[in-house]
Design an enzyme around this catalytic site. Structure first.
Site, short mmCIF file in Angstrom:
data_model
loop_
_atom_site.label_atom_id
_atom_site.label_comp_id
_atom_site.label_asym_id
_atom_site.label_seq_id
_atom_site.Cartn_x
_atom_site.Cartn_y
_atom_site.Cartn_z
N LYS A 1 0.87 -1.18 0.00
CA LYS A 1 0.00 0.00 0.00
C LYS A 1 0.90 1.21 0.00
O LYS A 1 2.11 1.08 0.15
CB LYS A 1 -0.90 0.02 1.24
CG LYS A 1 -0.15 -0.24 2.55
CD LYS A 1 -1.08 -0.28 3.75
CE LYS A 1 -1.78 -1.59 3.96
NZ LYS A 1 -3.23 -1.50 3.86
N ARG A 2 0.32 2.42 -0.16
CA ARG A 2 1.13 3.62 -0.01
C ARG A 2 1.86 3.57 1.33
O ARG A 2 1.33 3.05 2.32
CB ARG A 2 0.26 4.88 -0.08
CG ARG A 2 -0.19 5.26 -1.47
CD ARG A 2 0.97 5.49 -2.44
NE ARG A 2 1.70 6.70 -2.11
CZ ARG A 2 1.51 7.88 -2.70
NH1 ARG A 2 0.62 8.00 -3.67
NH2 ARG A 2 2.20 8.94 -2.36
N LYS B 1 -0.36 4.10 8.31
CA LYS B 1 -0.57 2.71 7.87
C LYS B 1 0.37 1.76 8.61
O LYS B 1 0.20 0.55 8.56
CB LYS B 1 -0.39 2.60 6.36
CG LYS B 1 -1.45 3.37 5.56
CD LYS B 1 -1.23 3.26 4.07
CE LYS B 1 -2.17 4.13 3.25
NZ LYS B 1 -3.52 3.57 3.08
N THR C 1 -9.11 -0.78 0.85
CA THR C 1 -9.75 -1.67 -0.13
C THR C 1 -8.84 -2.86 -0.42
O THR C 1 -9.31 -3.91 -0.86
CB THR C 1 -10.09 -0.92 -1.43
OG1 THR C 1 -8.95 -0.13 -1.80
CG2 THR C 1 -11.29 -0.03 -1.26
N LYS D 1 -9.43 -7.07 -1.14
CA LYS D 1 -8.81 -7.84 -2.23
C LYS D 1 -8.12 -9.09 -1.69
O LYS D 1 -8.25 -10.19 -2.27
CB LYS D 1 -7.82 -6.95 -3.00
CG LYS D 1 -8.50 -5.81 -3.74
CD LYS D 1 -7.55 -4.68 -4.14
CE LYS D 1 -8.36 -3.43 -4.52
NZ LYS D 1 -7.54 -2.20 -4.62
C1 26V Z 1 -5.13 14.18 -1.16
C2 26V Z 1 -4.23 14.92 -1.88
C3 26V Z 1 -3.76 16.16 -1.31
C4 26V Z 1 -3.09 17.05 -2.30
C5 26V Z 1 -2.16 16.35 -3.20
C6 26V Z 1 -2.81 15.21 -3.93
C7 26V Z 1 -3.77 14.46 -3.12
C8 26V Z 1 -4.27 13.27 -3.60
C9 26V Z 1 -5.18 12.55 -2.86
C10 26V Z 1 -5.61 13.00 -1.64
C11 26V Z 1 -6.62 12.27 -0.86
C12 26V Z 1 -6.33 10.85 -0.73
C13 26V Z 1 -7.42 10.20 0.00
C14 26V Z 1 -7.43 8.73 -0.20
O1 26V Z 1 -6.82 8.16 -1.09
N1 26V Z 1 -8.14 8.09 0.66
C15 26V Z 1 -8.28 6.65 0.62
O2 26V Z 1 -9.51 6.39 -0.05
C16 26V Z 1 -9.76 5.01 -0.16
C17 26V Z 1 -11.01 4.85 -0.98
O3 26V Z 1 -12.11 5.36 -0.29
C18 26V Z 1 -9.88 4.39 1.23
O4 26V Z 1 -10.07 3.01 1.09
C19 26V Z 1 -8.61 4.66 2.03
O5 26V Z 1 -8.79 4.20 3.36
C20 26V Z 1 -8.32 6.13 2.05
O6 26V Z 1 -7.06 6.39 2.66
#
Ligand code: 26V
Length: 809
Positions: A549-550, A555, A657, A661
């Site tokens: 994961k990231r 995490k 998610t 999987k």
């Molecule tokens: C924030 C930002 C901030 C500015 C720069 C680019 C950027 C890109 C993405 C985000 C928000 C990321 C939020 C995210 O990926 N949340 C994840 O969403 C999944 C689907 O709902 C969820 O399963 C994960 O728990 C959650 O971390």
């Protein structure tokens, strides 16, 4: 590719003939000269020709039915490779494989060289891709809207254990899936000024402008019943070359406009946490929002005439706040271009939009400095003030809203430098605001949106995430799919809930045996891949323990690594014990500016180096960090996992998610009571999952009280030994102080509660060992996981969105 001279054309199937025809007439190569990429392109183009007919039929059908359309606006789509998905959804796999074989081409080989379209960071982007596939499968007329980034998520190389970011170039060989729609182009303005006339008409005169051009990719649903569109925007200058400047000798300056336009769609922001304060990011958000909203409004007016019926015929879902400026853009078009009064425009807007929140991390909640917003989007700023005025008047009327609550609800953050709060804007402008797992939705109500929730108590709702079983079971794990079909028949292919019938097979020893063989052969496949890419040899009979994961502190890859070190220590001190052979696998990218995450990657690699070369642990423990995690790598690793690490600090992972999987592919979860883990536990049953650690409430209480990580570390022999070993340079003899700061972070603050959860985690890992020793019981649990997680299909999730938010089913 083999020499085809001897293959008589006469023996070819019509399909093989069409592929060759495509190769010659559209790629411009004959069979002898064709390389793998040419065959890939020819295969995709041939298939695409067939998809187009279904695509057009889908469009005509939606039009004829006057159906409501769903618009999914997302700055990220992590779609990965498309060929295998399309072939399998069209039921054409065998036929195409055969046709290619008759041409001396191996389908699996060309599938492998298709670039992995990585137009996203992580979970949010992959969710958008799963949703697109499920919307087509459920035959919803839906469009995805995003940006056609020239460079997607960076490619990760590991150099001496360090992450190195390299540009990703998915378009290098062209993209045979997409159609450029030169006719679907929109004017996107920035800056300038707003003037009004006596009649009350407002005019925005932007100082600069670019053109948004659409690129469409077909999205094929299961069994090809419907084909939807993923529309990604690219940018071009209105004036691609300034001839006057060029002729005057300024050859570079003459092209500056085009370069400036292209910079808008150049890169995906490679961060999923800290809000990118860059002006370019806001420009990207407005660029794609404006193009999408203009396109939606144009389509509606063309089909239905009256813009006031928009909410009856269109549902727009905001995938997090990244497209939230769309709200102001729709208001602008309704008021300035379609002459609706403010109240009516507001009503149309609110009935049209829905907003999904994907994170509660404060640093990921978007807000923009007000001066920047105003300079770039002066008209939108006016409209946001007007919306804010209306919302605050409403709030002040409510007896439950004190000054403090009113300030919290405001679209403008007045603390310090004034900022526009995008989450508040998205919230007030939507009729539905949803979280992505039950716990996350409750926490939204209690924390970031507490005041807005009091003012609009009906608005927040839950839609627990899901994953598409086409890609995450049938596509990535054909052997398991075949075994399941053998056991329970094919109904689960159309409805993942049908996997339930597999439950009783958990008690069938011969089924468990075959299930174990499938898992083992997937592990052999992964081991071969890892040996070829890293030289490391793995034992496929060891327990494969996987965290991919990231990389982020919440995490808690660090918790896993520290426990690995503790285990290593124990194996060395008690080699006589009956240890469970384990393989610890890690993969993931760190945001380029995220120092601690990069240090965690280096630590995983340093720990791997030391352990893998220590003969005293022999075959009992191996650690591997696999580079360049992406969708395709996940598809390879997940089917080979025995144990799925879902160990975030409770309350911080909105859903997850990956957890779904893994379970669907027969891995047991070791995890905290966080995000969707809680619901996975409810579905698979307490006996088939390993839960440990603090609950979200306990984490909150500890953070509010006096949490003393130093005392905890010093009170745990195992933990303190592992932390001290890392801090003192045991794993970094070339630079003994390398991890000093990272470890001091645990002693001093430990925001992510690694220390608090360590003992529970270590004990849970030893209980995993004990379970593993009873192999038939383990296999039974694994089978039950597969049987019981059908609910986490994105078809179920999308069904809920369609019925409860979009009114589209
Ligand atoms: C924030 C930002 C901030 C500015 C720069 C680019 C950027 C890109 C993405 C985000 C928000 C990321 C939020 C995210 O990926 N949340 C994840 O969403 C999944 C689907 O709902 C969820 O399963 C994960 O728990 C959650 O971390």
């Amino acid at each position: 590719m083999t020499d085809n001279d001897t293959t008589p054309a006469i023996d070819r199937s019509p399909l093989a003939g069409r592929i060759v025809d495509t190769l010659i007439h559209r790629i411009g190569k004959d069979e002898r000269a064709a390389r793998k990429h040419d065959w890939l392109a020819a295969t995709i183009l041939t298939l695409r020709d067939e998809i187009i007919d279904k695509w057009m039929a889908s469009t005509r059908q939606a039009h004829a039915a006057g159906a409501k359309r769903v618009y999914y606006l997302s700055l990220e789509f992590l779609i990965g490779r498309l060929l295998r998905d399309a072939l399998s959804n069209l039921g054409r796999n065998a036929e195409v494989a055969e046709a290619l074989a008759s041409l001396g081409v191996d389908l699996a080989e060309i599938e492998e060289i298709e670039p992995d379209a990585a137009l996203g960071n992580g979970g949010l982007g992959r969710l958008a891709a799963c949703f697109m596939e499920s919307m087509a499968t459920l035959e919803l007329p839906a469009y995805g809207y995003g940006i056609r980034y020239v460079n997607g998520m960076f490619r990760q190389r590991i150099d001496d254990g360090w992450q190195v970011e390299l540009p990703e170039t998915w378009l290098a060989h062209g993209n045979p899936w997409e159609f450029e729609r030169r006719e679907s182009a929109y004017f996107i303005g920035f800056g300038g000024e707003v003037t009004g006339n006596e009649a009350g008409h407002v005019h925005w005169k932007p100082a600069e402008a670019v053109e948004a051009v659409a690129y469409d990719t077909p999205v094929v649903g299961w069994r090809g019943k419907r084909v939807n569109t993923l529309r990604l925007w690219s940018a071009r200058a209105f004036d691609p070359i300034r001839l006057d400047a060029f002729n005057a000798g300024d050859h570079i300056g003459a092209l500056a406009g085009q370069a400036r336009a292209e910079s808008l769609v150049r890169v995906l922001y490679p961060s999923d946490s800290s809000s990118a304060g860059q002006e370019l990011r806001l420009r990207q958000e407005y660029f794609f929002s404006s193009a999408s909203i203009q396109d939606i409004v144009r389509r509606h007016v063309q089909y239905f005439g009256d813009i006031r019926t928009l909410p009856d015929k269109a549902a727009i879902q905001l995938n997090d706040t990244h497209p939230a400026v769309s709200v102001a853009e729709l208001m602008r078009l309704l008021i300035d271009h379609h002459d609706l009064p403010f109240e009516e425009a507001w009503e149309v807007t609110r009935r049209t939009f829905g907003y999904t929140n994907h994170t509660l991390l404060p640093e990921a909640l978007e807000s923009w400095p007000l001066p920047l917003f105003e300079r770039l989007l002066p008209r939108h700023m006016q409209l946001i003030y007007a919306i804010n005025g209306r919302v605050l008047r409403e709030a002040r009327k409510s007896p439950s809203m004190g000054d403090h609550s009113v300030a919290a609800i405001s679209l403008i953050d007045e603390n310090g430098e004034r900022r526009v709060r995008m989450a508040n804007l998205a919230f007030v402008a939507s009729h539905s605001v949803n979280g992505v797992a039950a716990l996350h939705t409750e926490l939204m109500k209690q924390t970031v949106f507490a005041d807005l929730h009091r003012l609009y108590p009906e608005r927040i709702n839950n839609k627990t995430n899901g994953i598409t079983p086409r890609r995450w079971l049938m596509g990535c794990n054909p052997a398991l799919t075949a075994l399941i079909r053998d056991a329970i028949g094919p109904a689960f292919c159309d409805d993942a809930a049908e996997l339930r019938s597999l439950d009783s097979f958990a008690d069938d020893a011969s089924f468990r045996e075959r299930f174990a063989e499938v898992k083992r052969s997937n592990k052999v496949g992964l081991s071969n891949f890892i040996r070829e890419s890293t030289g490391l040899r793995l034992d496929p009979d060891a327990l494969f323990d996987v965290q991919i994961k990231r990389v982020h502190e919440y995490k808690r890859q660090l918790l896993n690594i520290i426990e690995t070190v503790a285990l290593y220590d124990q194996i060395r001190s008690h080699p006589e014990k009956d240890w469970t052979p384990r393989v610890k696998l890690f993969a993931g990218k760190a945001a380029s500016s995220y120092h601690n995450a990069k240090m965690i990657i280096k630590l995983a690699n340093d720990v791997a180096k030391r352990i893998n070369s220590d003969p005293s642990v022999g075959g009992l423990l191996k650690v591997a960090f696999i580079s360049n995690y992406n969708v395709s790598l996940a598809e390879r690793i997940i089917p080979a996992a025995d144990l799925s690490e879902q160990i975030s600090t409770a309350g911080m992972e909105a859903s997850g998610t990956g957890n779904m999987k893994f379970a669907l592919n027969g891995a047991l979860t070791i995890g905290t009571l966080d995000g969707a883990n809680i619901e996975i536990k409810d579905h698979v049953g307490d006996e088939n999952i390993v839960i440990f650690g603090l609950t979200a409430d306990e984490v909150a209480a500890k953070r509010a009280g006096d949490y003393r990580p130093r005392e905890i570390i010093e009170g745990s022999r195992e933990l303190s030994q592992a932390v001290n070993a890392i801090a003192s340079g045991v794993f970094s003899p070339d630079d003994p102080d390398r991890y000093r700061d990272l470890m001091n972070g645990l002693y001093d603050r430990d925001w992510f509660m690694v220390a608090a959860d360590f003992d529970g985690y270590a004990a849970a890992q030893r209980s995993v060992d004990a379970r593993w020793a009873d192999r038939s019981n383990w296999q039974a649990s694994a089978v039950r996981n597969v049987a019981r997680v059908g609910w986490f299909s994105s078809d179920r999730t999308i069904g809920e969105y369609a019925r409860e938010i979009w009114g589209a089913m």
